[in-house]
Design an enzyme around this catalytic site. Structure first.
Site, mmCIF file in Angstrom:
data_model
loop_
_atom_site.group_PDB
_atom_site.id
_atom_site.type_symbol
_atom_site.label_atom_id
_atom_site.label_comp_id
_atom_site.label_asym_id
_atom_site.label_seq_id
_atom_site.Cartn_x
_atom_site.Cartn_y
_atom_site.Cartn_z
ATOM 1 N N HIS A 1 0.816 -1.211 0.000
ATOM 2 C CA HIS A 1 0.000 0.000 0.000
ATOM 3 C C HIS A 1 0.848 1.258 0.000
ATOM 4 O O HIS A 1 0.421 2.292 -0.493
ATOM 5 C CB HIS A 1 -1.025 -0.038 1.132
ATOM 6 C CG HIS A 1 -2.181 -0.864 0.721
ATOM 7 N ND1 HIS A 1 -3.188 -0.359 -0.065
ATOM 8 C CD2 HIS A 1 -2.439 -2.168 0.881
ATOM 9 C CE1 HIS A 1 -4.027 -1.328 -0.345
ATOM 10 N NE2 HIS A 1 -3.603 -2.432 0.213
ATOM 11 N N CYS B 1 -5.794 -4.056 -13.432
ATOM 12 C CA CYS B 1 -5.880 -2.890 -12.555
ATOM 13 C C CYS B 1 -4.883 -2.981 -11.419
ATOM 14 O O CYS B 1 -4.880 -2.163 -10.527
ATOM 15 C CB CYS B 1 -7.295 -2.724 -12.007
ATOM 16 S SG CYS B 1 -7.775 -4.058 -10.914
HETATM 17 C C1 PEP Z 1 -4.666 -6.129 -6.809
HETATM 18 O O1 PEP Z 1 -4.625 -6.980 -5.919
HETATM 19 O O2 PEP Z 1 -3.920 -6.151 -7.821
HETATM 20 C C2 PEP Z 1 -5.602 -5.001 -6.702
HETATM 21 C C3 PEP Z 1 -5.754 -4.166 -7.696
HETATM 22 O O3 PEP Z 1 -6.260 -4.839 -5.522
HETATM 23 P P1 PEP Z 1 -5.584 -4.226 -4.173
HETATM 24 O O4 PEP Z 1 -4.208 -3.754 -4.511
HETATM 25 O O5 PEP Z 1 -6.454 -3.135 -3.701
HETATM 26 O O6 PEP Z 1 -5.604 -5.428 -3.276
#
Ligand code: PEP
Ligand code: MG
Length: 556
Positions: free
Chosen positions: A186, A486
């Site tokens: 994150h 994504c």
């Molecule tokens: C992913 O896991 O690639 C995603 C886009 O979701 P997050 O990063 O919010 O878990």
């Protein structure tokens, strides 16, 4: 003297500034006996610290206003609770130090709260924060949490949790350096959302002295400590040159021979919309709705609060697509009203769609809020579920969407290898796929995305991950449906070309990366991208895959 540290660059650009550390969790103060004659002064010290922390929380509340003010004022009142203060004084009177007495008094108050039903139990995190602040003040160590600074700074942290990031003032953060975390942590996602350079997985970062000047190169992963004038000038000139070249690129995403690949933005809420529009995003490819829920982990936002937030995002993209992901709670984004607190391995537990299916009322409210928000707007609403493992999951989600009368289409995120391997079966139930390569890497390589020591396996260039992307994209093509990416893989300009070559139909990323991806994609034909994809898949490591693709795309 200038020294160079090397980590993993996860967000482009250069930041030069003084280091400020994110205060870490307070250690348990040692249980030490103080002589009886010092009890009075020790009690006064405790009282002063409590009052100073309460005053600081109130002042922060006045500054923040709104909901944050209510939370901060409630915390100030907790600090000033007379029962708590008497307990501290009693403990000091029998020989505790002020910090130990505060620590122990809060522990017994905490136990009381934790056992006192759902609402009060939700206040435990706030109480811990108050305790940490008082103990930190008494110990003379930095306050836990975001640094107090009026000047812009480079933030150094072990890693950043989504809850920390809500408190960051984006106008003050020049860049990030973290000890832990990988390209999909994150911290990395937040840095890209803020458009600031970042380097993660740099083990020595915590030892940099507060106030040291560093130059962070978010592309190479280098951090220059006390950079000389020449180094600074070189870095600044290179960054300015790059920025100017990018500013010249605009228009929809496409290869040089006109194969279009919509470039969409990843957002966490309405406040990210202006940057997405400014970067020329052709819509939103991932609206991470959990950020609306993380503001207060004790209760979900009401349906009307949700409608308001969703509508302000949907209104900003008339005629465009907005892909909203329903709440992805659990693992690194725990919510006390949804996430079981006792899972031995939360990333493999009840998270994402699993927790929504266990709490159907939360899913129902969210879908109904989305339907209300979209009513009458000319937007193409698409809704997708996180952590879909198989066809049954996809069907349960599609049923919930239909029951809520949701306009638009519904899709499944491919984040678990099983969903990629059986993509055709998942596509019997939903209209589109979206590859969440961050979690897909985590689960394919059994490498926790929050752990810096396993960052190597988080590299989305791994051929096994590219194979899974190709499986899913091929399945979607066979079914006449779309398959976007994504996850953070889409934000790497070279990899974006490879993904396009593997058949991915849209790319969604933090707004700051869009110009980089657009300008690189526009330099290559679809056939070159396909060759680069095949060359990367034919290798045995992430490094070889990157080199092979680079070789094809640079015409070597
Ligand atoms: C992913 O896991 O690639 C995603 C886009 O979701 P997050 O990063 O919010 O878990
Ligand atoms: Mg994910």
């Amino acid at each position: 003297m200038e020294t160079t540290l090397r980590g993993v660059g996860v967000s482009h650009g250069v930041a030069i500034g003084e280091v400020r550390h994110m205060g870490t969790a307070v250690l348990e103060p040692p249980a030490r006996q103080v002589p009886a004659q010092d009890a009075g002064s020790e009690q006064a010290r405790a009282r002063q610290a409590v009052e100073a922390v309460a005053a600081d929380l109130t002042a922060r509340g006045n500054l923040a206003g709104g909901d944050a003010q209510a939370v901060l004022e409630a915390q100030a009142m907790m600090a000033l609770d007379p029962e708590l203060m008497s307990d501290v004084e009693r403990r000091v009177a029998v020989g505790s130090t002020a910090e130990r007495a505060v620590y122990d008094a809060f522990a017994s108050y905490r136990a009381l709260l934790a056992g006192a039903g759902e609402y009060l139990a939700g206040r435990v995190a706030d109480l811990d924060d108050v305790r940490n602040r008082i103990v930190a003040r008494l110990l003379g160590v930095p306050m836990p949490g975001v640094p107090d600074s009026d000047e812009p700074y480079v933030l150094i942290a072990r890693d950043l949790a989504p809850a920390d990031t809500a408190l960051l003032d984006p106008t003050l953060v020049l860049g990030f350096v973290t000890e832990e975390g990988g390209p999909t942590s994150h911290s990395a996602i937040l840095a890209r959302a803020l458009g600031v350079p970042a380097v993660v997985a740099l083990p020595g970062a915590g030892e940099l002295a507060e106030g040291t000047v560093v130059a962070v190169d978010g592309s190479s992963g280098e951090v220059f400590v006390s950079p000389g004038a020449r180094r600074r000038a070189e870095l600044e000139a290179a960054a300015a040159e790059r920025k100017a070249a990018l500013a010249a690129s605009h228009g929809p995403g496409a290869t040089s021979d006109g194969h279009t690949v919509p470039l969409l933005a990843n957002i966490g809420g309405p406040s990210d919309v202006p940057a997405a529009v400014e970067a020329g995003a052709e819509g939103v490819g991932l609206f991470r709705t959990e950020f609306l829920f993380l503001d207060d982990s004790r209760r979900p936002p009401s349906e009307s609060e949700q409608v308001e937030a969703y509508r302000s995002v949907l209104e900003a993209f008339p005629g465009r697509r907005v892909v909203v992901r329903v709440l992805d709670a659990g693992a690194d984004k725990p919510l006390s009203f949804l996430t079981p607190g006792d899972e031995p391995n939360p990333a493999l537990g009840v998270r994402g769609l699993r927790s929504l299916l266990e709490h159907p009322e939360v899913l129902r409210t969210q879908l109904s809020a989305l339907a209300t928000a979209a009513a009458g707007l000319p937007v193409h609403l698409q809704v997708m579920a996180p952590m879909v493992a198989d066809r049954a999951d996809a069907r349960a989600f599609a049923d919930a969407c239909r029951a809520a009368g949701l306009p638009g289409t519904f899709g499944a995120m491919v984040e678990i290898p099983s969903a990629a391997l059986r993509a055709r079966s998942v596509l019997r139930e939903v209209e589109f796929l979206s590859l969440g390569t961050n979690d897909l890497a985590q689960y394919t390589f059994a490498a926790d995305r929050q752990v810096g020591a396993v960052a190597r396996w988080q590299d989305p260039w791994q051929p096994a991950l590219l194979d899974l992307v190709a499986f899913a994209a091929e399945a979607a093509r066979a079914e006449g449906k779309s398959c976007g990416v994504c996850g953070e893989a889409a934000a790497d300009p070279l990899l974006a070309c490879v993904l396009t070559g593997l058949g991915v139909t849209s790319l969604s990323m933090g707004a700051a990366s869009i110009p980089y991806v657009r300008s690189t994609l526009a330099k290559h034909t679809l056939a070159q991208c396909e060759r680069a994809g095949a060359a990367a898949r034919a290798t045995d490591s992430a490094q070889e895959a990157r080199q092979a693709a680079q070789g094809v795309l640079s015409g070597e």
